[in-house]
Scaffold this motif. Structure first.
Motif, PDB file in Angstrom:
ATOM      1  N   TYR A   1       0.821  -1.217   0.000  1.00 33.88           N
ATOM      2  CA  TYR A   1       0.000   0.000   0.000  1.00 33.88           C
ATOM      3  C   TYR A   1       0.852   1.261   0.000  1.00 33.88           C
ATOM      4  O   TYR A   1       0.361   2.342  -0.369  1.00 33.88           O
ATOM      5  CB  TYR A   1      -0.946   0.007   1.209  1.00 33.88           C
ATOM      6  CG  TYR A   1      -1.879   1.201   1.181  1.00 33.88           C
ATOM      7  CD1 TYR A   1      -2.953   1.247   0.297  1.00 33.88           C
ATOM      8  CD2 TYR A   1      -1.671   2.283   2.024  1.00 33.88           C
ATOM      9  CE1 TYR A   1      -3.793   2.335   0.254  1.00 33.88           C
ATOM     10  CE2 TYR A   1      -2.517   3.380   1.992  1.00 33.88           C
ATOM     11  CZ  TYR A   1      -3.578   3.409   1.106  1.00 33.88           C
ATOM     12  OH  TYR A   1      -4.405   4.501   1.061  1.00 33.88           O
TER      13      TYR A   1
ATOM     14  N   THR B   1       0.508   2.944  -3.235  1.00 41.66           N
ATOM     15  CA  THR B   1      -0.762   3.541  -3.632  1.00 41.66           C
ATOM     16  C   THR B   1      -0.710   5.018  -3.259  1.00 41.66           C
ATOM     17  O   THR B   1      -0.485   5.356  -2.099  1.00 41.66           O
ATOM     18  CB  THR B   1      -1.930   2.855  -2.902  1.00 41.66           C
ATOM     19  OG1 THR B   1      -1.922   1.464  -3.210  1.00 41.66           O
ATOM     20  CG2 THR B   1      -3.268   3.446  -3.326  1.00 41.66           C
TER      21      THR B   1
ATOM     22  N   GLY C   1       0.969  -0.565  -6.582  1.00 39.13           N
ATOM     23  CA  GLY C   1      -0.076   0.131  -5.841  1.00 39.13           C
ATOM     24  C   GLY C   1      -1.493  -0.146  -6.284  1.00 39.13           C
ATOM     25  O   GLY C   1      -2.442   0.408  -5.710  1.00 39.13           O
TER      26      GLY C   1
ATOM     27  N   THR D   1      -9.444  -6.593   3.509  1.00 39.33           N
ATOM     28  CA  THR D   1      -8.703  -6.962   2.306  1.00 39.33           C
ATOM     29  C   THR D   1      -9.660  -7.416   1.216  1.00 39.33           C
ATOM     30  O   THR D   1      -9.498  -7.070   0.038  1.00 39.33           O
ATOM     31  CB  THR D   1      -7.682  -8.059   2.613  1.00 39.33           C
ATOM     32  OG1 THR D   1      -6.872  -7.651   3.721  1.00 39.33           O
ATOM     33  CG2 THR D   1      -6.788  -8.315   1.418  1.00 39.33           C
TER      34      THR D   1
ATOM     35  N   ARG E   1      -8.710  -2.818  -5.449  1.00 34.42           N
ATOM     36  CA  ARG E   1      -7.805  -1.914  -4.745  1.00 34.42           C
ATOM     37  C   ARG E   1      -7.027  -2.640  -3.649  1.00 34.42           C
ATOM     38  O   ARG E   1      -7.486  -3.649  -3.108  1.00 34.42           O
ATOM     39  CB  ARG E   1      -8.604  -0.755  -4.133  1.00 34.42           C
ATOM     40  CG  ARG E   1      -9.146   0.190  -5.193  1.00 34.42           C
ATOM     41  CD  ARG E   1     -10.256   1.055  -4.687  1.00 34.42           C
ATOM     42  NE  ARG E   1      -9.870   1.877  -3.544  1.00 34.42           N
ATOM     43  CZ  ARG E   1     -10.713   2.701  -2.921  1.00 34.42           C
ATOM     44  NH1 ARG E   1     -11.970   2.796  -3.336  1.00 34.42           N
ATOM     45  NH2 ARG E   1     -10.301   3.420  -1.895  1.00 34.42           N
ATOM     46  N   VAL E   2      -5.848  -2.095  -3.363  1.00 36.12           N
ATOM     47  CA  VAL E   2      -5.024  -2.611  -2.279  1.00 36.12           C
ATOM     48  C   VAL E   2      -5.572  -2.086  -0.961  1.00 36.12           C
ATOM     49  O   VAL E   2      -5.889  -0.893  -0.836  1.00 36.12           O
ATOM     50  CB  VAL E   2      -3.560  -2.159  -2.459  1.00 36.12           C
ATOM     51  CG1 VAL E   2      -2.693  -2.657  -1.303  1.00 36.12           C
ATOM     52  CG2 VAL E   2      -3.010  -2.652  -3.800  1.00 36.12           C
ATOM     53  N   ARG E   3      -5.684  -2.964   0.028  1.00 36.84           N
ATOM     54  CA  ARG E   3      -6.185  -2.540   1.341  1.00 36.84           C
ATOM     55  C   ARG E   3      -5.244  -1.515   1.972  1.00 36.84           C
ATOM     56  O   ARG E   3      -4.039  -1.730   2.036  1.00 36.84           O
ATOM     57  CB  ARG E   3      -6.304  -3.758   2.253  1.00 36.84           C
ATOM     58  CG  ARG E   3      -6.661  -3.399   3.691  1.00 36.84           C
ATOM     59  CD  ARG E   3      -6.469  -4.579   4.608  1.00 36.84           C
ATOM     60  NE  ARG E   3      -6.399  -4.174   6.002  1.00 36.84           N
ATOM     61  CZ  ARG E   3      -6.011  -4.971   6.989  1.00 36.84           C
ATOM     62  NH1 ARG E   3      -5.664  -6.217   6.722  1.00 36.84           N
ATOM     63  NH2 ARG E   3      -5.963  -4.524   8.224  1.00 36.84           N
ATOM     64  N   PRO E   4      -5.777  -0.398   2.445  1.00 42.91           N
ATOM     65  CA  PRO E   4      -4.924   0.616   3.079  1.00 42.91           C
ATOM     66  C   PRO E   4      -4.375   0.141   4.416  1.00 42.91           C
ATOM     67  O   PRO E   4      -4.951  -0.738   5.076  1.00 42.91           O
ATOM     68  CB  PRO E   4      -5.876   1.808   3.294  1.00 42.91           C
ATOM     69  CG  PRO E   4      -7.076   1.523   2.471  1.00 42.91           C
ATOM     70  CD  PRO E   4      -7.172   0.039   2.353  1.00 42.91           C
TER      71      PRO E   4
ATOM     72  N   ASP F   1      -8.991   6.986   3.296  1.00 45.53           N
ATOM     73  CA  ASP F   1      -9.184   6.354   2.001  1.00 45.53           C
ATOM     74  C   ASP F   1     -10.664   6.129   1.722  1.00 45.53           C
ATOM     75  O   ASP F   1     -11.152   6.366   0.610  1.00 45.53           O
ATOM     76  CB  ASP F   1      -8.415   5.023   1.961  1.00 45.53           C
ATOM     77  CG  ASP F   1      -8.016   4.615   0.553  1.00 45.53           C
ATOM     78  OD1 ASP F   1      -8.925   4.407  -0.267  1.00 45.53           O
ATOM     79  OD2 ASP F   1      -6.817   4.505   0.277  1.00 45.53           O
TER      80      ASP F   1
END
Length: 249
Positions: free
Chosen positions: A92, A95, A116, A166, A174-177, A185
């Motif tokens: 992340y 990102t 990202g 996730t 999207r990638v988990r923040p 986010d």
């Protein structure tokens, strides 16, 4: 400290921008995200070296309260934080990262973008796996609550949160923040469905972590199931057989 940090960061940029040994400069962390930094935020900088990063001056390796500078070879950068790598946890960071120096062909920016974001097929595989992990945690949570093991139930409730988050982000490609950026986010880049808005999802997560009540598990599962089925993952839920009814409540 903020002014001193900024001055030292600018000095670093002036040095490495003209250094042919440095192929790329990537700024990550709070300083790369508009409005996220505080006066205590340092500058997280990744220097991508064309050759051996140990050949860079000693001043380009640093970690303190102002600058966190990590030199890395281009070969290592290619595999850093990619799926399956030991440092995938750092994904992340890329990102919303900012590329401050790049190769003429834009290689660094392309690699940052790949790290990202989730490619469609990758997102599909991730969603299926994390959906199963979420179901497993909810099932254990509910069984422990049913049998009066309340401490164990709360532990499983807490363990349901990482796969849940996730999964939800993977369903949206999207990638988990990191937890630090989760609320920001969700607010700035909503996932879409109203039930996943920050105003509704965050209080539900707080219920999970504070009480771990079975009713909360049912509510979460009833949010996840239609989203998962719409994305083509109904087979994962169906594989739980009659236990899926327990999770629905």
């Amino acid at each position: 400290m903020s002014d001193e940090s900024a001055a030292e960061f600018q000095d670093l940029l002036r040095r490495v921008t003209g250094d042919d040994r440095v192929a790329g400069v990537v700024l990550t962390g709070s300083r790369a995200r508009a409005g996220a930094a505080t006066e205590r935020s340092d500058y997280d900088v990744l220097l991508v070296a064309r050759g051996d990063p140990r050949e860079l001056p000693d001043g380009e390796r640093r970690r303190d309260s102002r600058l966190d500078i990590v030199p890395m070879s281009l070969a290592d950068f290619r595999t850093h934080a990619i799926p399956g790598a030991p440092d995938e946890w750092n994904r992340y960071a890329f990102t919303h990262a900012r590329v401050l120096k790049d190769t003429p062909d834009g290689l660094i920016a392309r690699l940052v973008a790949e790290k990202g974001t989730l490619a469609p097929e990758e997102a599909r595989r991730m969603a299926a796996g994390w959906l199963d992990a979420f179901c497993n945690a909810v099932y254990r949570w509910l069984k422990n609550a049913r049998d009066g093991r309340l401490v164990e139930a709360r532990l499983d409730a807490a363990e349901a949160v990482p796969p849940l988050l996730t999964l939800l982000f993977a369903l949206h490609g999207r990638v988990r923040p990191y937890n630090k950026y989760l609320l920001r986010d969700l607010a700035e880049h909503p996932l879409g469905p109203p039930e996943l808005s920050a105003e509704r999802l965050v209080p539900l997560l707080e219920e999970v972590l504070s009480a771990g009540a079975p009713e909360t598990a049912h509510r979460l599962f009833r949010i996840v199931e239609p989203l998962a089925r719409a994305a083509g993952h109904g087979d994962v839920i169906d594989s739980w057989g009659d236990d899926a009814a327990l999770m629905r409540g």
